[in-house]
Design a protein around this motif. Sequence first.
Motif, short mmCIF file in Angstrom:
data_model
loop_
_atom_site.label_atom_id
_atom_site.label_comp_id
_atom_site.label_asym_id
_atom_site.label_seq_id
_atom_site.Cartn_x
_atom_site.Cartn_y
_atom_site.Cartn_z
N ILE A 231 0.39 6.83 -6.73
CA ILE A 231 -0.47 8.02 -6.81
C ILE A 231 0.37 9.28 -6.87
N ALA A 232 1.39 9.36 -5.99
CA ALA A 232 2.25 10.54 -5.95
C ALA A 232 2.98 10.73 -7.28
N ASP A 233 3.51 9.64 -7.84
CA ASP A 233 4.24 9.75 -9.10
C ASP A 233 3.31 10.09 -10.26
N GLY A 234 2.14 9.46 -10.30
CA GLY A 234 1.19 9.72 -11.37
C GLY A 234 0.70 11.16 -11.37
N ALA A 235 0.45 11.68 -10.16
CA ALA A 235 -0.03 13.06 -10.05
C ALA A 235 1.11 14.07 -10.02
N GLN A 236 2.34 13.59 -9.86
CA GLN A 236 3.53 14.45 -9.73
C GLN A 236 3.38 15.40 -8.53
N VAL A 237 3.15 14.78 -7.37
CA VAL A 237 3.07 15.53 -6.11
C VAL A 237 3.99 14.85 -5.11
N PHE B 113 5.35 12.72 -2.14
CA PHE B 113 4.80 11.58 -1.40
C PHE B 113 4.46 11.96 0.03
N HIS B 114 5.33 12.75 0.69
CA HIS B 114 5.11 13.01 2.11
C HIS B 114 3.81 13.76 2.37
N LYS B 115 3.37 14.56 1.41
CA LYS B 115 2.10 15.26 1.59
C LYS B 115 0.94 14.27 1.59
N LEU B 116 1.00 13.27 0.72
CA LEU B 116 -0.06 12.28 0.69
C LEU B 116 -0.03 11.40 1.95
N TYR C 232 0.83 -1.21 0.00
CA TYR C 232 0.00 0.00 0.00
C TYR C 232 0.86 1.26 0.00
N ILE C 233 2.08 1.15 0.51
CA ILE C 233 3.03 2.26 0.34
C ILE C 233 3.38 2.41 -1.13
N ARG C 234 3.61 1.28 -1.84
CA ARG C 234 3.89 1.36 -3.27
C ARG C 234 2.69 1.94 -4.02
N GLU C 235 1.49 1.59 -3.58
CA GLU C 235 0.28 2.13 -4.20
C GLU C 235 0.23 3.64 -4.03
N LEU C 236 0.56 4.10 -2.82
CA LEU C 236 0.54 5.54 -2.55
C LEU C 236 1.68 6.24 -3.31
N GLU C 237 2.83 5.57 -3.44
CA GLU C 237 3.92 6.12 -4.26
C GLU C 237 3.48 6.25 -5.71
#
Length: 384
Positions: free
Chosen positions: A85-91, A93-96, A78-83
């Motif tokens: 999201i961060a990479d896809g949105a270009q935001v 990771f720590h904010k998410l 689930y950390i990879r899943e959140l990574e």
Amino acid sequence: MPVTEIAGRRQCIPILYTEGTHYEVGYDMGKTFSGMIHNFLKISTSLNHCYLPCYETSEGRKAYEDTLNCVKSNFPQYIRELEGIADGAQVPFHKLFLLHMDNIIAYPCRKECEAKPQGCSSICLNEKGQEILGHTEDALSETLNHYYYVAAHIISDKPEGKWKVTEEKFTSLCYAGHLPGYTMGCNHHGLVYSVNTISAKVLRPGKNPRHFITRALLSAENFAKAQEILRDRGCGVGDACSVNMTFLNQEGNRLFHNAELGPADKTDESQLNIFTASPGEYFAHCNKYLRTKLDEADPEMSKSSVCRMEAFDKHGSPKTKKDVIEMLGDTSNSKYPVFRDDPNDLVMTIAVGIFDCVEKTWSLYSDNPKKNDPLVVLPLVLQK
């Protein structure tokens, strides 16, 4: 030509269908909803005025690192899943991740967040031919129009995480930039559920945040596994919530369950209290413990919950889906209505879901269900 932002409640529920690894599914979410995620991070009061300032302190940074290491140990997928999201949105990771920690990041800083969520009301009706789970998704007003539904099929080449999961197939409402799970959803094993936030007074950094526990719940094959995930022996949850659920393919009579979840305080498992509604019964739950004896941190949330439960009581015991819809659309208390539609209020109802366990459908509303038809009715698809 300048772009004009449409103000107010939009009659729109985006739905993404995606398949792949955890990272790929996360990337698809981030890429597809990049604009929405960027805008939400920009306007999020909690993130910008509470979580990020706490993150910049030594106490907050330690809480962040301890919690991140805990989740990496228990749920690396689930950390990879959140990574993704961060990479896809270009935001960043720590904010998410801070959004998923929620007030856990503020606890060691002794910082009171100005904007605190107070929402969600759920009703479970268990009458013959009328087996209904209804839910209002309430959130800070800035969340309005910043959510979407994700229907995902995730297949791993090896067992993943604490519960050794190899396949997940589910549909969940997601706040922008968040993992699926901490709202309302269903999976191909027949799990149907909703979540109510509870504000516990004592929070525990270095434990699994409720967002990750309910993300794991989307993999549950049966009620026994759901209890195991919520109890989370060996670690435990760091904050609090309640979960309302049933399994469509369970043997015997329909049973609905409400699980009140409390922080793992000086122990290595969540505090868990479960109530079950048998045929002929119903229950409602908002954002206050009804059975668990734990101190709560938000008096306004408690007062709102009491008022919403009082509004339900005035309707009497529901007998039909229509009754549940009437209750979830109740606006009789002007200050603490069940369905919240005041744009000047801190909290609004951003969506309503009605799960019909007999017809096996999920009706989704973006407005008051008393006055509007659902925008979409999704089939609840089970594993063959």
